[in-house]
Design an enzyme around this catalytic site. Structure first.
Site, PDB file in Angstrom:
ATOM      1  N   ASN A 137      31.932  42.545  74.270  1.00  0.00           N
ATOM      2  CA  ASN A 137      32.719  41.680  73.406  1.00  0.00           C
ATOM      3  C   ASN A 137      34.191  42.058  73.598  1.00  0.00           C
ATOM      4  O   ASN A 137      34.669  43.022  73.004  1.00  0.00           O
ATOM      5  CB  ASN A 137      32.270  41.874  71.954  1.00  0.00           C
ATOM      6  N   GLU A 176      34.419  40.299  62.192  1.00  0.00           N
ATOM      7  CA  GLU A 176      35.864  40.015  62.196  1.00  0.00           C
ATOM      8  C   GLU A 176      36.126  38.557  61.834  1.00  0.00           C
ATOM      9  O   GLU A 176      37.139  38.229  61.213  1.00  0.00           O
ATOM     10  CB  GLU A 176      36.459  40.383  63.570  1.00  0.00           C
ATOM     11  N   HIS A 187      30.395  37.151  63.875  1.00  0.00           N
ATOM     12  CA  HIS A 187      30.956  38.502  63.996  1.00  0.00           C
ATOM     13  C   HIS A 187      31.719  38.856  62.719  1.00  0.00           C
ATOM     14  O   HIS A 187      32.378  37.999  62.120  1.00  0.00           O
ATOM     15  CB  HIS A 187      31.887  38.581  65.215  1.00  0.00           C
ATOM     16  N   LYS A 246      36.847  40.528  72.813  1.00  0.00           N
ATOM     17  CA  LYS A 246      37.726  40.114  71.698  1.00  0.00           C
ATOM     18  C   LYS A 246      39.006  39.449  72.220  1.00  0.00           C
ATOM     19  O   LYS A 246      38.991  38.862  73.297  1.00  0.00           O
ATOM     20  CB  LYS A 246      38.012  41.306  70.783  1.00  0.00           C
ATOM     21  N   GLU A 299      25.605  45.359  63.375  1.00  0.00           N
ATOM     22  CA  GLU A 299      26.914  45.996  63.573  1.00  0.00           C
ATOM     23  C   GLU A 299      27.489  46.402  62.223  1.00  0.00           C
ATOM     24  O   GLU A 299      28.120  45.578  61.535  1.00  0.00           O
ATOM     25  CB  GLU A 299      27.888  45.001  64.206  1.00  0.00           C
ATOM     26  N   SER A 357      31.249  51.003  67.936  1.00  0.00           N
ATOM     27  CA  SER A 357      31.656  52.251  68.588  1.00  0.00           C
ATOM     28  C   SER A 357      30.671  52.776  69.624  1.00  0.00           C
ATOM     29  O   SER A 357      30.526  53.982  69.803  1.00  0.00           O
ATOM     30  CB  SER A 357      31.958  53.335  67.540  1.00  0.00           C
ATOM     31  N   GLY A 388      35.006  49.856  66.002  1.00  0.00           N
ATOM     32  CA  GLY A 388      36.327  50.369  66.377  1.00  0.00           C
ATOM     33  C   GLY A 388      36.724  51.651  65.674  1.00  0.00           C
ATOM     34  O   GLY A 388      37.898  52.010  65.649  1.00  0.00           O
TER      35      GLY A 388
HETATM   36  P1  PGA Z   1      33.535  48.344  69.106  1.00  0.00           P
HETATM   37  O1  PGA Z   1      33.312  46.816  68.688  1.00  0.00           O
HETATM   38  O2  PGA Z   1      32.561  48.653  70.209  1.00  0.00           O
HETATM   39  O3  PGA Z   1      34.969  48.413  69.547  1.00  0.00           O
HETATM   40  O4  PGA Z   1      33.268  49.164  67.889  1.00  0.00           O
HETATM   41  C1  PGA Z   1      32.029  46.266  68.641  1.00  0.00           C
HETATM   42  C2  PGA Z   1      32.095  44.840  68.172  1.00  0.00           C
HETATM   43  O5  PGA Z   1      32.956  44.517  67.327  1.00  0.00           O
HETATM   44  O6  PGA Z   1      31.310  43.999  68.610  1.00  0.00           O
END
Ligand code: PGA
Length: 244
Positions: A10, A91, A89, A12, A161, A204, A167
Site C-alpha cells: 500500500n 486513513e 482503509h 499511499k 490493521e 508496521s 506507521g
Molecule cells: P504501515 O501501513 O505498514 O506503514 O504501518 C500499513 C497500512 O496502512 O496499510
C-alpha cells in the site's frame, strides 16, 4: 482464492513521478510473483501495469460512471485490467469520514465489476485499551458486509490493521494477531455462513519483523505500507513470504 500468502504494498500518497520511475527501475526483474500486488497512487498505475506482479487500487468509488468529480469507478479500474482494490482503509475512515454504509456500497459495486476486495478493519489505541477490539471489528464487518450473499465472500479478503500499529513500528504480539484472526474467521462463519475467510495482517510489517510474523499459522498474507516504499525492505519481505 489461492492458499499462498500474498503481499500487498500500500504505497499511499507517496513518490513523485521521477521517484516512481526510479523505484520501478530498482525492482525491475526482482519481483516475479503473482503473490505480490502493488497499489501505487492511482495516477501512477499505468507505469505499474504489464509487470510480473499484480496491481491494485488503494480505494475505489461506487457507480459505474457519472458526475463524481475526482473519483475512480470499479468499472474503470476493471477496464484497465486491475483485479483488486482496498476498501475502508482506516486513513480514509479517519480523514475522509468513510462510513460502513459507504464502504458497503463500494464493496457491492467492486464485486459486480469482478474486483477482489480487501476490506480493511481495525481498532484504535483507545478502543484497544478499553478492551473493545472484538466489538469494534464486529461492527465494522457487519456494517460493511450486511446483506451480501455468502458466495460474494469468495472474492473478499479481510485486512486486520490495528490503527495504532499503522506507521508506528509497533505490532500486536503474534498470539494477539492469531487470536484476532481466529475470532474474525469464526465471526464470519457464524454471521455469513462462510467458513475460513482469508485474513491478512497489516500495521508496521517490515523487513525486521516479517520472519517472526510469518510464524502465525492462520493468516493469508500482509498489507505493507511504509516498507513497500523501500525496495530493499520490500524485497526482503517478499523473499521471506514467497519462499516460506
Ligand atoms: P504501515 O501501513 O505498514 O506503514 O504501518 C500499513 C497500512 O496502512 O496499510
Amino acid at each position: 482464492m489461492e492458499n499462498k500468502r500474498i503481499i500487498i504494498g500500500n504505497m499511499k500518497m507517496n513518490m513523485t513521478a521521477s521517484e516512481v520511475c526510479n523505484y520501478l527501475k530498482e525492482i525491475d526483474g526482482k519481483i516475479n510473483s503473482e503473490q505480490v500486488i502493488l497499489c501505487p497512487t492511482s495516477i501512477y498505475i499505468p507505469y505499474f501495469l504489464k509487470k510480473p506482479f499484480k496491481v491494485g487500487l488503494q480505494n475505489v468509488y461506487f457507480h459505474d460512471a457519472g458526475a463524481y468529480t475526482g473519483e475512480v469507478s470499479p468499472k474503470q479500474a476493471s477496464s484497465m485490467g486491475i483485479r483488486l482494490t482496498l476498501v475502508g482503509h482506516s486513513e480514509r475512515r479517519l480523514h475522509l469520514n468513510e462510513s460502513d454504509d459507504l464502504i458497503r456500497s463500494k464493496i457491492v459495486d467492486a464485486l459486480r465489476n469482478h474486483l477482489v476486495v480487501v476490506l480493511c478493519i481495525g481498532e484504535t489505541k483507545e478502543e484497544r485499551d478499553m478492551l473493545r477490539t472484538d466489538k469494534v471489528l464486529k461492527k465494522q464487518l457487519k456494517g460493511a458486509l450486511k446483506g451480501l450473499e455468502p458466495n460474494s465472500l469468495d472474492h473478499i479478503m479481510i485486512a486486520y490493521e490495528p490503527v495504532w500499529a499503522i506507521g508506528s513500528n509497533e505490532t500486536p504480539s503474534n498470539k494477539e494477531i492469531h487470536d484476532t484472526i481466529a475470532y474474525l474467521k469464526t465471526l464470519i462463519e457464524k454471521e455469513f455462513d462462510y467458513p475460513d475467510i482469508s485474513v491478512l495482517y497489516g500495521g508496521s510489517v517490515n523487513d525486521k519483523n516479517i520472519e517472526d510474523l510469518n510464524k502465525i499459522d492462520n493468516l493469508s498474507g500482509y498489507l505493507v505500507g511504509g516498507a513497500s516504499l523501500e525496495v530493499k525492505k520490500l524485497l526482503k519481505i517478499i523473499e521471506v513470504v514467497v519462499n516460506q
